[in-house]
Design an enzyme around this catalytic site. Structure first.
Site, mmCIF file in Angstrom:
data_model
loop_
_atom_site.group_PDB
_atom_site.id
_atom_site.type_symbol
_atom_site.label_atom_id
_atom_site.label_comp_id
_atom_site.label_asym_id
_atom_site.label_seq_id
_atom_site.Cartn_x
_atom_site.Cartn_y
_atom_site.Cartn_z
ATOM 1 N N HIS A 153 0.744 -1.049 0.040
ATOM 2 C CA HIS A 153 0.065 -0.021 -0.048
ATOM 3 C C HIS A 153 0.884 1.129 -0.080
ATOM 4 O O HIS A 153 0.612 2.186 -0.783
ATOM 5 C CB HIS A 153 -0.820 0.007 1.210
ATOM 6 C CG HIS A 153 -1.648 1.343 1.482
ATOM 7 N ND1 HIS A 153 -2.717 1.754 0.879
ATOM 8 C CD2 HIS A 153 -1.241 2.537 2.147
ATOM 9 C CE1 HIS A 153 -2.976 2.982 1.046
ATOM 10 N NE2 HIS A 153 -2.128 3.389 1.943
ATOM 11 N N SER A 232 -4.573 1.750 -4.784
ATOM 12 C CA SER A 232 -3.878 0.154 -4.169
ATOM 13 C C SER A 232 -5.071 -0.651 -4.001
ATOM 14 O O SER A 232 -4.716 -1.875 -3.479
ATOM 15 C CB SER A 232 -2.991 0.378 -2.627
ATOM 16 O OG SER A 232 -3.830 0.906 -1.685
#
Length: 308
Positions: A153, A232
């Protein structure tokens, strides 16, 4: 930005900074905050590259492959153009390799952290053009969903746009502004405390840096994603720009800014509203002025707590 504790005192017995606490949970914070004494008082730590297993590298490769295939027509052009700056996608990158390119481009550096960190260390790092990156990666069982941000992430979602000068300047300005908001909230600026100032600003972070949309000039002003939480996420990337269900609200002037800073959000479902900027330069100009009057206005209106 996660809502976390602001206690940054080092444990006197172990020399270990205490873990940050994220919301309400019966589960202990993820991440090793001891590292044999290698976690500094500001929560930074070396990236222990040798600790990554073949499975870890494969998880990163599969996540990168899946997410990069979804970007066309959904992610902003600046992100797509900068993504190769992360380096090869077949293994977890080394921070020092990215830093060699990133510092040359915008003067930023990545620093490793063991997981979520408290507010003041987080803001301080941003104010000094240092971006904290969690250095552990999710397990295969967490491939599709993970509670805390992991290295994928942080790297894939946040770092590419740090190569964009205007965006990079905005992130630093946010860090400096957040430190001032913290001081205002705690009455250390020589004025009466302004309750909730940090939370107000965290909502701006949420709706821009994490879940922001923009009119992409290189795509004929089509709406595209630039927020790391969207970029993400395989599900929210399509939802945010293609679904007719969520609201997409302009973020162009002070009235829009106040609306954003007073808007609650959820962390466990797709967003029901997004704020749309025209450009990173416009976002930087909008957020350059002193926010103290905004905090006072919102505090007088007694905004509700963000939903978590």
């Amino acid at each position: 930005m996660a809502e976390v504790e602001s206690n940054t005192n080092v444990n006197s017995a172990s020399g270990t900074p205490p873990p940050a606490v994220y919301g309400q949970s019966d589960r202990p914070p993820r991440g090793d905050y001891a590292r044999g004494g290698k976690v500094n008082a500001d929560y930074t730590c070396p990236q222990n590259y040798a600790a990554y297993t073949a499975q870890d590298h494969d998880t990163y490769r599969r996540l990168y492959t899946r997410q990069s295939a979804l970007l066309a027509g959904r992610a902003c052009s600046a992100f797509i153009e900068a993504l190769p700056s992360l380096g090869a996608s077949d293994a977890i990158p080394r921070f020092e390799d990215i830093n060699a390119r990133l510092f040359k481009a915008t003067g930023w550096q990545l620093v490793g952290v063991p997981g979520l960190i408290p507010e003041v260390p987080f803001f301080t790092l941003l104010a000094n053009r240092k971006f904290p990156v969690t250095d552990w990666i999710r397990t295969p069982a967490e491939f599709d969903y993970i509670v805390e941000p992991d290295i994928f992430h942080d790297l894939f979602g946040h770092v590419p746009l740090l190569f964009d000068p205007s965006y990079a300047d905005h992130i630093q300005a946010y860090g400096k502004g957040a430190l001032k908001a913290h001081a205002l909230e705690h009455g250390t600026e020589g004025t009466e405390p302004i309750p909730g100032a940090v939370e107000m600003l965290s909502r701006l972070y949420w709706y821009t840096i994490e879940f922001g949309l923009m009119h992409d000039k290189k795509s004929g002003d089509e709406v595209r994603a630039y927020g790391a939480g969207i970029l993400s996420s395989p599900g929210e990337l399509a939802w945010s720009v293609e679904s007719a269900e969520p609201q997409r609200i302009p973020l162009r002037d002070n009235a829009d800014l106040l609306r954003c800073m007073s808007s609650t959000y959820k962390i466990d479902t797709f967003q029901q509203q997004y704020f749309v900027i025209d450009s990173f330069e416009g976002l930087l100009r909008l957020t350059e002025p002193d926010f103290t009057p905004f905090y006072k206005t919102l505090a007088q209106a007694q905004p509700q707590k963000a939903t978590v």
